[in-house]
Design an enzyme around this catalytic site. Structure first.
Site, mmCIF file in Angstrom:
data_model
loop_
_atom_site.group_PDB
_atom_site.id
_atom_site.type_symbol
_atom_site.label_atom_id
_atom_site.label_comp_id
_atom_site.label_asym_id
_atom_site.label_seq_id
_atom_site.Cartn_x
_atom_site.Cartn_y
_atom_site.Cartn_z
ATOM 1 C CB CYS A 135 -0.970 -0.018 1.170
ATOM 2 S SG CYS A 135 -0.234 -0.366 2.782
ATOM 3 C CG PHE A 136 3.246 3.261 3.294
ATOM 4 C CD1 PHE A 136 2.843 4.578 3.179
ATOM 5 C CD2 PHE A 136 3.258 2.692 4.563
ATOM 6 C CE1 PHE A 136 2.455 5.324 4.286
ATOM 7 C CE2 PHE A 136 2.869 3.417 5.682
ATOM 8 C CZ PHE A 136 2.474 4.741 5.538
#
Length: 324
Positions: A135-136
């Site tokens: 996600c990051f």
């Protein structure tokens, strides 16, 4: 005919999001949702918002399907594939970090392609197995890829804040409401696990090994979403940068360049990534925002599935933001 899909690890956050997306996807039949700890229970008994939407029950057994989603903890996907026989015709989309790096991108005869469509769309279309990005990593990369393609990256200083669902469903001291509410905290400073995959992607577009990314992630007091700010030196004007970014993303349906300030509610509950640019002198700040469970996980997994099977890329992902 619709393709068949199976989900391994369907009781967690990413598994739940996949169920929500796939049961309404016009080209998918969810054949089974696997969960050892919930076998025999109704899916809507665990994901209670799905009451009235599905009669599926969790299974403790595997079935052959066209596509298999692995929603397991990091390190568990490789173990699962080693312990279970999966038909060679089944395409696998792994949402953990087991196969994202070049050095760990295969098991047996299965080779995994890094599944960031904004970077590897054509390779995804012809792949058999996909390593879904972190996600990051997704949020940071959509902010930096156009600059990498133009060879403009050197030293980058990035901060990012994420909601509590990014930590997964298991309870921990920093995921309790009483700790998270009205609170923020930096964690894994300069040592986050997504740095490796980001580095490999940026080098794919800017092979000269002169990119130095310093990343400080933050825990936020909200449930969903990631907001990134990356600061670096750049001599291009803001007008030139907007042209550069719009040209890079013109054929990508989920990544959008905004000339207005970016904010989290633009993307929460959607598969969108929104990127905004600000300049002061030679300093450029690139802001990027995504929903960590959708574009950062399950939504991107469905986007990759659509590419794998020749569907329209955005099929089943026409989601609505909660703007207020």
């Amino acid at each position: 005919m619709a393709i068949t899909a199976g989900i391994i690890g369907g009781a967690g956050y990413t598994g739940g999001e996949l169920i929500r997306l796939l049961i309404h996807h016009p080209e998918v039949h969810v054949a089974f949702v696997h969960s050892r700890s919930n076998a025999g229970k109704p899916v809507s008994g665990v994901h209670q918002d799905l009451i009235g939407d599905t009669d599926l029950t969790f299974s403790g057994e595997l079935q052959d399907t066209d596509v298999l989603f692995l929603c397991l903890g990091h390190g568990e996907s490789k173990k699962f594939l080693a312990e279970n026989t999966i038909a060679s015709s089944t395409r696998i989309i792994d949402l953990a970090n087991d196969f994202r790096l070049a050095a760990t991108s295969s098991i047996g005869n299965r080779q995994f392609v890094y599944g960031l469509p904004e970077l590897n769309r054509e390779a995804i279309r012809t792949a058999q197995n996909i390593a879904n990005p972190g996600c990051f990593a997704t949020a940071i990369q959509v902010g930096l890829l156009p600059l990498a393609k133009a060879g403009l990256l050197t030293d980058i200083y990035t901060t990012g804040i994420t909601g509590s669902t990014g930590a997964g469903q298991s309870l921990s001291a920093t995921s309790h409401f009483s700790w998270r509410a009205n609170n923020i905290q930096a964690y894994k400073t300069l040592n986050h696990q997504h740095l490796g995959e980001i580095g490999e992607s940026l080098l794919q577009l800017q092979p000269a090994n002169n990119i130095d990314l310093s990343f400080v992630p933050w825990r936020g007091d909200f449930t969903r979403g990631i907001f990134i700010s990356s600061t670096l030196h750049c001599d291009l004007s803001i007008e030139e940068l907007i042209v550069l970014y719009n040209e890079f993303y013109k054929d990508h349906p989920f990544t959008h360049v905004s000339t207005d300030p970016v904010f989290l509610k633009q993307v929460v509950n959607t598969n969108k990534a929104v990127v905004g640019l600000e300049k002061a002198g030679s300093k450029l700040v690139v802001h990027s925002a995504i929903d960590n469970l959708l574009k950062g996980a399950s939504g991107q997994a469905v986007q990759n599935m659509n590419l794998l099977f020749g569907f329209v890329e955005g099929l089943g992902l026409g989601l609505k933001a909660a703007a207020f």
